[in-house]
Design a protein around this motif. Structure first.
Motif, PDB file in Angstrom:
ATOM      1  N   SER A   1     -38.428  -6.390  -4.979  1.00  0.00           N
ATOM      2  CA  SER A   1     -39.071  -5.182  -4.471  1.00  0.00           C
ATOM      3  C   SER A   1     -38.632  -3.992  -5.314  1.00  0.00           C
ATOM      4  CB  SER A   1     -38.685  -4.957  -3.012  1.00  0.00           C
ATOM      5  OG  SER A   1     -37.284  -4.787  -2.896  1.00  0.00           O
ATOM      6  N   VAL A   2     -39.491  -2.992  -5.382  1.00  0.00           N
ATOM      7  CA  VAL A   2     -39.180  -1.786  -6.148  1.00  0.00           C
ATOM      8  C   VAL A   2     -39.288  -0.616  -5.186  1.00  0.00           C
ATOM      9  CG1 VAL A   2     -39.868  -0.322  -8.071  1.00  0.00           C
ATOM     10  CG2 VAL A   2     -40.068  -2.795  -8.264  1.00  0.00           C
TER      11      VAL A   2
ATOM     12  N   LEU B   1     -34.565 -13.361  -5.477  1.00  0.00           N
ATOM     13  CA  LEU B   1     -35.707 -13.034  -4.621  1.00  0.00           C
ATOM     14  C   LEU B   1     -35.308 -11.906  -3.675  1.00  0.00           C
ATOM     15  CD1 LEU B   1     -36.703 -16.682  -3.627  1.00  0.00           C
ATOM     16  CD2 LEU B   1     -37.725 -15.286  -5.425  1.00  0.00           C
ATOM     17  N   CYS B   2     -35.945 -10.753  -3.797  1.00  0.00           N
ATOM     18  CA  CYS B   2     -35.629  -9.607  -2.940  1.00  0.00           C
ATOM     19  C   CYS B   2     -36.919  -8.973  -2.450  1.00  0.00           C
ATOM     20  CB  CYS B   2     -34.814  -8.562  -3.705  1.00  0.00           C
ATOM     21  SG  CYS B   2     -33.207  -9.151  -4.252  1.00  0.00           S
ATOM     22  N   GLY B   3     -37.201  -9.142  -1.163  1.00  0.00           N
ATOM     23  CA  GLY B   3     -38.381  -8.536  -0.561  1.00  0.00           C
ATOM     24  C   GLY B   3     -38.072  -7.149  -0.032  1.00  0.00           C
ATOM     25  N   PHE B   4     -39.079  -6.526   0.557  1.00  0.00           N
ATOM     26  CA  PHE B   4     -38.906  -5.202   1.156  1.00  0.00           C
ATOM     27  C   PHE B   4     -38.262  -5.338   2.529  1.00  0.00           C
ATOM     28  CE2 PHE B   4     -42.309  -4.641  -1.898  1.00  0.00           C
ATOM     29  CZ  PHE B   4     -41.945  -3.459  -2.521  1.00  0.00           C
TER      30      PHE B   4
ATOM     31  N   GLU C   1     -41.533  -8.808   3.835  1.00  0.00           N
ATOM     32  CA  GLU C   1     -40.578  -9.659   3.139  1.00  0.00           C
ATOM     33  C   GLU C   1     -41.350 -10.596   2.203  1.00  0.00           C
ATOM     34  OE1 GLU C   1     -42.193 -11.457   6.654  1.00  0.00           O
ATOM     35  OE2 GLU C   1     -40.905  -9.693   6.581  1.00  0.00           O
ATOM     36  N   LEU C   2     -40.654 -11.179   1.240  1.00  0.00           N
ATOM     37  CA  LEU C   2     -41.280 -12.206   0.398  1.00  0.00           C
ATOM     38  C   LEU C   2     -41.565 -13.408   1.277  1.00  0.00           C
ATOM     39  CD1 LEU C   2     -38.959 -12.174  -2.740  1.00  0.00           C
ATOM     40  CD2 LEU C   2     -41.160 -11.056  -2.475  1.00  0.00           C
TER      41      LEU C   2
ATOM     42  N   ASN D   1     -34.282 -10.503   2.329  1.00  0.00           N
ATOM     43  CA  ASN D   1     -35.563 -10.184   2.957  1.00  0.00           C
ATOM     44  C   ASN D   1     -36.654 -11.175   2.558  1.00  0.00           C
ATOM     45  OD1 ASN D   1     -34.418  -7.781   4.107  1.00  0.00           O
ATOM     46  ND2 ASN D   1     -34.599  -6.844   2.102  1.00  0.00           N
ATOM     47  N   CYS D   2     -36.407 -12.446   2.858  1.00  0.00           N
ATOM     48  CA  CYS D   2     -37.319 -13.531   2.484  1.00  0.00           C
ATOM     49  C   CYS D   2     -37.624 -14.406   3.690  1.00  0.00           C
ATOM     50  CB  CYS D   2     -36.697 -14.422   1.404  1.00  0.00           C
ATOM     51  SG  CYS D   2     -36.310 -13.594  -0.125  1.00  0.00           S
ATOM     52  N   GLY D   3     -38.769 -15.063   3.640  1.00  0.00           N
ATOM     53  CA  GLY D   3     -39.124 -16.042   4.654  1.00  0.00           C
ATOM     54  C   GLY D   3     -40.020 -17.096   4.062  1.00  0.00           C
ATOM     55  N   ASP D   4     -39.934 -18.301   4.564  1.00  0.00           N
ATOM     56  CA  ASP D   4     -40.758 -19.417   4.109  1.00  0.00           C
ATOM     57  C   ASP D   4     -40.576 -19.674   2.607  1.00  0.00           C
ATOM     58  OD1 ASP D   4     -42.513 -21.545   4.288  1.00  0.00           O
ATOM     59  OD2 ASP D   4     -44.295 -20.296   4.046  1.00  0.00           O
TER      60      ASP D   4
END
Length: 100
Positions: free
Chosen positions: A4-5, A52-55, A61-62, A86-89
């Motif tokens: 994420s940015v 892997l970094c989601g929002f 999330e990713l 912040n990830c799932g699946d």
């Protein structure tokens, strides 16, 4: 790396972050390091093979990310092979660790 940015450098950012999903990776060899050519020095630096970094916002999330038939070189002692926030699946199928 899927990351994420937290900023937008080409104009005013949208009020809601995007959703990053449905990314699939197969038959890859990951080094766990990168070549930094800053100032022409060509130095290798350790890093996670998979980052892997989601929002942080709920629903952003990713998700639905898969890795299949992946070779990862053994990381340096101070570095994780896989780092997730912040990830799932997220799925990992037939992952192999190999010596450098």
């Amino acid at each position: 790396m899927i990351h994420s940015v937290g900023f937008n450098d080409d104009g005013e950012g949208y009020k809601t972050p995007p959703v990053i999903e449905d990314c699939h990776f197969e038959r890859m060899h990951l080094l766990g390091r990168f070549l930094d050519n800053n100032a022409g020095k060509n130095e290798w630096h350790n890093c996670p093979s998979i980052l892997l970094c989601g929002f942080e916002e709920e629903g952003h999330e990713l998700r639905n990310i898969s890795f299949k038939d992946i070779e990862m070189e053994n990381p340096a002692e101070d570095t994780d092979s896989i780092h997730m926030e912040n990830c799932g699946d997220i799925s990992f199928i037939n992952m192999k660790s190999i010596k450098k």
